[in-house]
Design a protein around this motif. Structure first.
Motif: not given
Length: 252
Positions: A6, A8, A17, A29, A31, A70, A72, A223, A234
C-alpha cells in the motif's frame, strides 16, 4: 498468497491504510511510508524516478513471489509507473483516486496556496484542516482528523513541495504505455480533479484490463472516508487475481 503493498497520498503515511487493512483480515498487507512522509520524513524529497527505485528495493526486500500494488493519489502514480516496469511477481494494480502518469490536473491557484503552507516550515493545524476539508465529502471523525493533521504536519517540506512542483507535473504518459495487468481503478463520487472523469481519461487507458468503480459519499481521501467500501473492492479484485486454491491466513 498474494501480498498487497500500500502506497499513500501526499501528506499522508502508512497509517492512512490502517482502517482499510483492518477490513482485510487474512490478507497479507504491507503499508509503506513513502520517502519524505510519515516515519520517512527525514529522507526529504526524492524524484519520481528515485522513488520508483526505492519502492523496487522495498519489494525486493520482502522477497514475495506474487504481489499487488495499491496506490492512493500520489502513490497511484508510483503504482502505475512501477507496473510499467513489468517487475517480477506483480499480479495486479489498485488505483485509488490516483495521480496519472501524465501531469496531474490541478488548479494552479490551489497549487500555489498549498506550496505556501510549507514555504517556511511545516503547515499549521489550520492549513492541514483546510486540506482535509477540501478533499472530503463530509467531516471526518475527530480522532481520524487529528491523525490526518499530524501526518500532514510531519511531512517533509521538501517532499511536499517537490511533489507539487515536480512529481505531479512530470509527464510519464508515453513511458507508461499500456500495461497488461488487471487494474481496479477507484474514484470518489465527490472528488474534483481526480474523480471519475480523470480516472477514465488519464489512468484507465494505460491498462488492457481496467475496471472503474465509484465510491459514494467520498471525495479524494477515500481510505479515510470509506475504508469498508474500499476494502471490499480490493478483496474482490484479489479474488479475481489469485489462483482458486490460494489460501489466506487463518483459512483451512
Amino acid at each position: 498468497m498474494t501480498r498487497l503493498f500500500f502506497l499513500h497520498a501526499l501528506g499522508a503515511s502508512a497509517r492512512s491504510w490502517d482502517r482499510v487493512i483492518a477490513c482485510l483480515p487474512g490478507h497479507d498487507c504491507v503499508a509503506l511510508d513513502l520517502p519524505g512522509f510519515g516515519d520517512h520524513a527525514a529522507m526529504g524529497h526524492l524524484s519520481v524516478a528515485d522513488t520508483l527505485d526505492w519502492f523496487a528495493g522495498e519489494v525486493a526486500r520482502h522477497d514475495h513471489s506474487s504481489w499487488i500494488v495499491v496506490g492512493h493519489s500520489m502513490g497511484g502514480k508510483i503504482a502505475t509507473l512501477t507496473a510499467a516496469r513489468r517487475p517480477a511477481g506483480l499480479a495486479g494494480v489498485v488505483l485509488v483516486a490516483a495521480s496519472p502518469p501524465a501531469p496531474e490536473p490541478m488548479d494552479e491557484a490551489r497549487r500555489t496556496e498549498m506550496l505556501g503552507w510549507f514555504a517556511d516550515g511545516p503547515a499549521t493545524t489550520a492549513q492541514a484542516e483546510k486540506f482535509i476539508a477540501a478533499n472530503t465529502a463530509r467531516p471526518l471523525p475527530h480522532d481520524l482528523t487529528a491523525q490526518v493533521i499530524a501526518d500532514v504536519r510531519r511531512s517533509s517540506p521538501a517532499a511536499w513541495c517537490g511533489w507539487l512542483e515536480q512529481g505531479a507535473r512530470e509527464d510519464w504518459d508515453e513511458r507508461a504505455g499500456v500495461i497488461n495487468l488487471p487494474a481496479l481503478i477507484v474514484a470518489g463520487a465527490d472528488d474534483g480533479d481526480l474523480g471519475e472523469d480523470a480516472q477514465r481519461r488519464l489512468n484507465a487507458p494505460h491498462y488492457t484490463h481496467a475496471r472503474v468503480e465509484i465510491v459514494a459519499d467520498a471525495a479524494h481521501l477515500i481510505p479515510y472516508e470509506q475504508p469498508e467500501a474500499l476494502a471490499a473492492l480490493i478483496a474482490e479484485h484479489v479474488r479475481h487475481i489469485e489462483p482458486p486454491n490460494t489460501k489466506h491466513h487463518g483459512e483451512r
